[in-house]
Design a protein around this motif. Structure first.
Motif, mmCIF file in Angstrom:
data_model
loop_
_atom_site.group_PDB
_atom_site.id
_atom_site.type_symbol
_atom_site.label_atom_id
_atom_site.label_comp_id
_atom_site.label_asym_id
_atom_site.label_seq_id
_atom_site.Cartn_x
_atom_site.Cartn_y
_atom_site.Cartn_z
ATOM 1 N N MET A 1 -27.313 57.668 59.942
ATOM 2 C CA MET A 1 -28.582 58.322 60.191
ATOM 3 C C MET A 1 -28.480 59.151 61.471
ATOM 4 O O MET A 1 -27.977 58.686 62.473
ATOM 5 C CB MET A 1 -29.678 57.276 60.298
ATOM 6 N N LYS A 2 -28.971 60.378 61.407
ATOM 7 C CA LYS A 2 -28.905 61.274 62.553
ATOM 8 C C LYS A 2 -29.989 60.946 63.573
ATOM 9 O O LYS A 2 -31.067 60.480 63.210
ATOM 10 C CB LYS A 2 -29.108 62.722 62.108
ATOM 11 N N LEU A 3 -29.675 61.254 64.827
ATOM 12 C CA LEU A 3 -30.695 61.183 65.863
ATOM 13 C C LEU A 3 -31.670 62.330 65.650
ATOM 14 O O LEU A 3 -31.297 63.383 65.121
ATOM 15 C CB LEU A 3 -30.057 61.299 67.244
ATOM 16 N N GLN A 4 -32.906 62.139 66.094
ATOM 17 C CA GLN A 4 -33.910 63.198 65.930
ATOM 18 C C GLN A 4 -33.480 64.495 66.591
ATOM 19 O O GLN A 4 -33.780 65.572 66.092
ATOM 20 C CB GLN A 4 -35.252 62.738 66.479
ATOM 21 N N THR A 5 -32.749 64.400 67.684
ATOM 22 C CA THR A 5 -32.319 65.609 68.394
ATOM 23 C C THR A 5 -31.176 66.318 67.682
ATOM 24 O O THR A 5 -30.862 67.453 67.996
ATOM 25 C CB THR A 5 -31.889 65.274 69.838
ATOM 26 N N ASP A 6 -30.552 65.654 66.714
ATOM 27 C CA ASP A 6 -29.447 66.257 65.962
ATOM 28 C C ASP A 6 -29.922 66.958 64.684
ATOM 29 O O ASP A 6 -29.123 67.591 64.002
ATOM 30 C CB ASP A 6 -28.418 65.196 65.582
ATOM 31 N N ILE A 7 -31.195 66.858 64.358
ATOM 32 C CA ILE A 7 -31.733 67.482 63.146
ATOM 33 C C ILE A 7 -31.755 68.996 63.357
ATOM 34 O O ILE A 7 -32.208 69.484 64.381
ATOM 35 C CB ILE A 7 -33.162 66.967 62.856
ATOM 36 N N ASN A 8 -31.243 69.728 62.364
ATOM 37 C CA ASN A 8 -31.218 71.185 62.498
ATOM 38 C C ASN A 8 -31.692 71.848 61.199
ATOM 39 O O ASN A 8 -32.054 71.175 60.242
ATOM 40 C CB ASN A 8 -29.815 71.667 62.881
ATOM 41 N N ARG A 9 -31.671 73.169 61.179
ATOM 42 C CA ARG A 9 -32.195 73.905 60.029
ATOM 43 C C ARG A 9 -31.392 73.656 58.751
ATOM 44 O O ARG A 9 -31.899 73.822 57.652
ATOM 45 C CB ARG A 9 -32.297 75.394 60.339
ATOM 46 N N PHE A 10 -30.145 73.241 58.892
ATOM 47 C CA PHE A 10 -29.347 72.923 57.712
ATOM 48 C C PHE A 10 -29.805 71.607 57.081
ATOM 49 O O PHE A 10 -29.749 71.445 55.855
ATOM 50 C CB PHE A 10 -27.857 72.892 58.069
ATOM 51 N N ASP A 11 -30.274 70.690 57.922
ATOM 52 C CA ASP A 11 -30.878 69.457 57.400
ATOM 53 C C ASP A 11 -32.161 69.787 56.645
ATOM 54 O O ASP A 11 -32.434 69.215 55.587
ATOM 55 C CB ASP A 11 -31.180 68.476 58.532
ATOM 56 N N LEU A 12 -32.930 70.715 57.187
ATOM 57 C CA LEU A 12 -34.159 71.139 56.514
ATOM 58 C C LEU A 12 -33.833 71.775 55.162
ATOM 59 O O LEU A 12 -34.493 71.488 54.162
ATOM 60 C CB LEU A 12 -34.943 72.124 57.381
ATOM 61 N N GLU A 13 -32.811 72.609 55.141
ATOM 62 C CA GLU A 13 -32.402 73.230 53.886
ATOM 63 C C GLU A 13 -32.049 72.163 52.848
ATOM 64 O O GLU A 13 -32.436 72.261 51.678
ATOM 65 C CB GLU A 13 -31.208 74.146 54.115
ATOM 66 N N GLN A 14 -31.344 71.128 53.270
ATOM 67 C CA GLN A 14 -30.975 70.052 52.355
ATOM 68 C C GLN A 14 -32.204 69.300 51.855
ATOM 69 O O GLN A 14 -32.294 68.948 50.678
ATOM 70 C CB GLN A 14 -30.005 69.082 53.035
ATOM 71 N N GLU A 15 -33.168 69.072 52.748
ATOM 72 C CA GLU A 15 -34.413 68.399 52.346
ATOM 73 C C GLU A 15 -35.173 69.233 51.313
ATOM 74 O O GLU A 15 -35.713 68.698 50.346
ATOM 75 C CB GLU A 15 -35.310 68.153 53.568
ATOM 76 N N ILE A 16 -35.204 70.540 51.515
ATOM 77 C CA ILE A 16 -35.881 71.426 50.558
ATOM 78 C C ILE A 16 -35.186 71.358 49.206
ATOM 79 O O ILE A 16 -35.837 71.260 48.160
ATOM 80 C CB ILE A 16 -35.937 72.866 51.098
ATOM 81 N N MET A 17 -33.864 71.404 49.219
ATOM 82 C CA MET A 17 -33.112 71.321 47.966
ATOM 83 C C MET A 17 -33.358 69.978 47.266
ATOM 84 O O MET A 17 -33.452 69.927 46.038
ATOM 85 C CB MET A 17 -31.616 71.525 48.223
ATOM 86 N N ASN A 18 -33.492 68.899 48.043
ATOM 87 C CA ASN A 18 -33.793 67.590 47.456
ATOM 88 C C ASN A 18 -35.137 67.598 46.730
ATOM 89 O O ASN A 18 -35.304 66.937 45.704
ATOM 90 C CB ASN A 18 -33.788 66.499 48.521
ATOM 91 N N CYS A 19 -36.087 68.346 47.267
ATOM 92 C CA CYS A 19 -37.404 68.420 46.636
ATOM 93 C C CYS A 19 -37.346 69.160 45.305
ATOM 94 O O CYS A 19 -38.137 68.885 44.397
ATOM 95 C CB CYS A 19 -38.404 69.077 47.579
ATOM 96 N N TRP A 20 -36.413 70.082 45.167
ATOM 97 C CA TRP A 20 -36.272 70.815 43.903
ATOM 98 C C TRP A 20 -35.761 69.913 42.785
ATOM 99 O O TRP A 20 -35.798 70.287 41.611
ATOM 100 C CB TRP A 20 -35.338 72.015 44.072
ATOM 101 N N GLN A 21 -35.288 68.738 43.104
ATOM 102 C CA GLN A 21 -34.790 67.794 42.103
ATOM 103 C C GLN A 21 -35.880 67.424 41.096
ATOM 104 O O GLN A 21 -35.575 66.985 39.987
ATOM 105 C CB GLN A 21 -34.251 66.540 42.805
ATOM 106 N N ILE A 22 -37.137 67.657 41.466
ATOM 107 C CA ILE A 22 -38.246 67.349 40.568
ATOM 108 C C ILE A 22 -38.082 68.073 39.236
ATOM 109 O O ILE A 22 -38.408 67.544 38.177
ATOM 110 C CB ILE A 22 -39.630 67.665 41.206
#
Length: 92
Positions: A1-22
């Motif tokens: 698990m990443k630290l909150q300070t290590d979260i970046n826009r690429f993590d956001l991109e991955q989260e968005i792609m995960n939502c498309w799994q619907i």
């Protein structure tokens, strides 16, 4: 698990792609409902849909939390992103 300070826009991109799994999940349900060897009951379909509702509520909440962390971490600041400053359009 990443630290909150290590979260970046690429993590956001991955989260968005995960939502498309619907989309794939709904295709799976539709295929099973329409072409399954044994017909699904109304209760089974309803339970699957309720489960998807809860699962994607969590996924979208996680995506938004990641977005908020990206803002907090300065991921969208022009000064912290190479190629964005000075109206550099060579990346587009």
């Amino acid at each position: 698990m990443k630290l909150q300070t290590d979260i970046n826009r690429f993590d956001l991109e991955q989260e968005i792609m995960n939502c498309w799994q619907i989309v794939d999940d709904l295709k799976t349900l539709t295929k099973r409902y329409m072409d399954g060897a044994t017909p699904m009951t109304e209760d089974e379909v309803t339970n699957v849909l309720i489960g998807l509702q809860h699962l994607y509520q969590m996924k979208f909440e996680q995506c938004f939390e990641t977005f908020e962390l990206c803002i907090k971490n300065g991921e969208f600041n022009a000064k912290t992103n190479i190629g964005v400053q000075n109206n550099d359009s060579s990346l587009y």
